[in-house]
Design a protein around this motif. Structure first.
Motif, PDB file in Angstrom:
ATOM      1  N   PRO A   5       0.812  -1.229   0.000  1.00 51.40           N
ATOM      2  CA  PRO A   5       0.000   0.000   0.000  1.00 51.40           C
ATOM      3  C   PRO A   5       0.838   1.270   0.000  1.00 51.40           C
ATOM      4  N   PHE A   6       2.007   1.252   0.642  1.00 52.46           N
ATOM      5  CA  PHE A   6       2.885   2.421   0.605  1.00 52.46           C
ATOM      6  C   PHE A   6       3.330   2.707  -0.829  1.00 52.46           C
ATOM      7  N   THR A   7       3.640   1.659  -1.591  1.00 53.52           N
ATOM      8  CA  THR A   7       4.087   1.835  -2.973  1.00 53.52           C
ATOM      9  C   THR A   7       2.966   2.362  -3.859  1.00 53.52           C
ATOM     10  N   LEU A   8       1.771   1.816  -3.721  1.00 54.72           N
ATOM     11  CA  LEU A   8       0.642   2.279  -4.535  1.00 54.72           C
ATOM     12  C   LEU A   8       0.317   3.740  -4.246  1.00 54.72           C
ATOM     13  N   PHE A   9       0.349   4.108  -2.974  1.00 56.37           N
ATOM     14  CA  PHE A   9       0.112   5.506  -2.596  1.00 56.37           C
ATOM     15  C   PHE A   9       1.190   6.409  -3.188  1.00 56.37           C
ATOM     16  N   ALA A  10       2.443   5.980  -3.101  1.00 59.79           N
ATOM     17  CA  ALA A  10       3.550   6.765  -3.639  1.00 59.79           C
ATOM     18  C   ALA A  10       3.412   6.956  -5.140  1.00 59.79           C
ATOM     19  N   ALA A  11       3.015   5.898  -5.858  1.00 59.62           N
ATOM     20  CA  ALA A  11       2.867   5.988  -7.312  1.00 59.62           C
ATOM     21  C   ALA A  11       1.780   6.983  -7.695  1.00 59.62           C
ATOM     22  N   LEU A  12       0.680   6.990  -6.958  1.00 54.55           N
ATOM     23  CA  LEU A  12      -0.403   7.932  -7.245  1.00 54.55           C
ATOM     24  C   LEU A  12       0.042   9.370  -6.998  1.00 54.55           C
ATOM     25  N   MET A  13       0.715   9.600  -5.864  1.00 59.52           N
ATOM     26  CA  MET A  13       1.185  10.946  -5.551  1.00 59.52           C
ATOM     27  C   MET A  13       2.232  11.414  -6.563  1.00 59.52           C
ATOM     28  N   GLN A  14       3.096  10.497  -7.006  1.00 60.13           N
ATOM     29  CA  GLN A  14       4.137  10.877  -7.958  1.00 60.13           C
ATOM     30  C   GLN A  14       3.539  11.225  -9.315  1.00 60.13           C
ATOM     31  N   ALA A  15       2.498  10.525  -9.712  1.00 56.71           N
ATOM     32  CA  ALA A  15       1.843  10.839 -10.980  1.00 56.71           C
ATOM     33  C   ALA A  15       1.266  12.251 -10.953  1.00 56.71           C
ATOM     34  N   TRP A  16       0.636  12.618  -9.834  1.00 57.72           N
ATOM     35  CA  TRP A  16       0.097  13.973  -9.719  1.00 57.72           C
ATOM     36  C   TRP A  16       1.208  15.013  -9.621  1.00 57.72           C
ATOM     37  N   ARG A  17       2.286  14.678  -8.904  1.00 54.76           N
ATOM     38  CA  ARG A  17       3.414  15.621  -8.814  1.00 54.76           C
ATOM     39  C   ARG A  17       4.000  15.901 -10.196  1.00 54.76           C
ATOM     40  N   ASN A  18       4.167  14.857 -11.004  1.00 59.18           N
ATOM     41  CA  ASN A  18       4.693  15.047 -12.354  1.00 59.18           C
ATOM     42  C   ASN A  18       3.762  15.920 -13.194  1.00 59.18           C
ATOM     43  N   ALA A  19       2.454  15.733 -13.004  1.00 61.46           N
ATOM     44  CA  ALA A  19       1.489  16.546 -13.745  1.00 61.46           C
ATOM     45  C   ALA A  19       1.614  18.018 -13.374  1.00 61.46           C
ATOM     46  N   PHE A  20       1.715  18.297 -12.086  1.00 59.42           N
ATOM     47  CA  PHE A  20       1.851  19.684 -11.644  1.00 59.42           C
ATOM     48  C   PHE A  20       3.199  20.263 -12.075  1.00 59.42           C
ATOM     49  N   GLN A  21       4.252  19.428 -12.067  1.00 58.34           N
ATOM     50  CA  GLN A  21       5.556  19.892 -12.523  1.00 58.34           C
ATOM     51  C   GLN A  21       5.520  20.242 -14.007  1.00 58.34           C
TER      52      GLN A  21
END
Length: 293
Positions: A5-21
């Motif tokens: 679950p930590f990995t899945l959460f991290a992947a979701l947050m990273q996808a949004w971070r890349n979008a905002f970047q």
């Protein structure tokens, strides 16, 4: 199995971070966008660590060593480099293709981990890593754009993936050296890495390009979103990598490409090819392989 679950959460947050970047990169340079990832993340990481000690005040403080400091410095510098290269990718190609190139990280982490960091993977683990790489190739559209990808784009993508792989491996080594219970070791590593990155980037831009700091100040909402999603994602990645090998964590984390495609279609209105069922199936099979491994 808490790493899942930590990995899945991290992947979701990273996808949004890349979008905002990506949004921020339209008006600011690569170094400024890279700083946006860390500038507000330090206080968030410090608050997270403080809450952990409020939750379990009996936990000891860490003993730092010279090798630990070396891993922290290496991870901080390599993550800055990886992020800057990825931002440059966003400026050259389609958002999903840029992320797909950088996701060579999982395969590179597996190879480097086995040869230089004493990591061992089972045959099932290797199968998951390879299937994950194939899935990223399909889902990101790299197979369709292969003939159109320039050598510079390919070099930037592989370079970003290599730098991200080294970051992850050094973060895990630093976390293991602290010998603190989960999740305290990961939280300490997170705070120190982010703190060093912020100091380095603010100092660099303050001396070389102070106008970039003004540019970030003019986009406070977007800068805050980049920092928040980045720090939340790092909490997930650092926690997962303190529990499981980097190769397996990053292979499962390739589900980020699916999140990226959904964000690309819904948030950026990018034109994407018809849903690739084979790529999605490979992501699922790769995830099952690494979880069983």
């Amino acid at each position: 199995m808490l790493w899942i679950p930590f990995t899945l959460f991290a992947a979701l947050m990273q996808a949004w971070r890349n979008a905002f970047q990506k949004q921020l990169s339209q008006s600011l340079g690569a170094t400024s966008v890279t700083l946006a990832r860390f500038i507000l993340a330090g206080p968030i990481a410090a608050t997270y660590l403080w809450l952990l000690y409020r939750w379990q005040p009996q936990q000891p403080l860490p003993d730092f060593s010279v090798p630990f400091a070396g891993y922290i410095v290496g991870a901080a510098l390599s993550q800055i480099l990886a992020t800057a290269l990825m931002v440059r990718l966003f400026q050259l190609r389609n958002y999903a293709v840029g992320v797909g190139l950088a996701k060579s990280e999982a395969i590179l982490a597996a190879v480097l981990g086995v040869f230089f960091f004493g990591t061992s993977l089972t045959l099932l683990g290797w199968l998951g890593v390879l299937l994950g790489g194939m899935a990223v190739w399909l889902l990101s559209g790299l197979h369709r754009a292969a003939g159109a990808v320039s050598p510079m784009t390919l070099l930037l993508g592989i370079g970003s993936g290599l730098a991200f792989a080294l970051t992850s491996l050094w973060v895990r080594e630093a976390s293991l050296l602290l010998e603190l219970p989960f999740p305290f070791s990961a939280a300490w590593v997170l705070l120190l890495v982010i703190g060093l990155q912020t100091l380095l980037l603010v100092g660099w831009l303050g001396l070389r390009d102070p106008a970039s700091l003004v540019g970030l100040a003019r986009r406070p909402g977007l800068t805050a979103l980049v920092s928040l999603t980045s720090c939340l994602g790092s909490i997930g990645w650092f926690s997962a990598m303190s529990l499981e090998s980097v190769a397996l964590v990053k292979t499962l984390g390739q589900i980020e490409v699916l999140f990226t495609l959904l964000i690309s279609a819904w948030y950026f209105r990018d034109k994407l090819a018809r849903h690739d069922h084979l790529g999605l199936a490979l992501i699922v099979i790769a995830a099952i392989c690494v979880m069983w491994a």
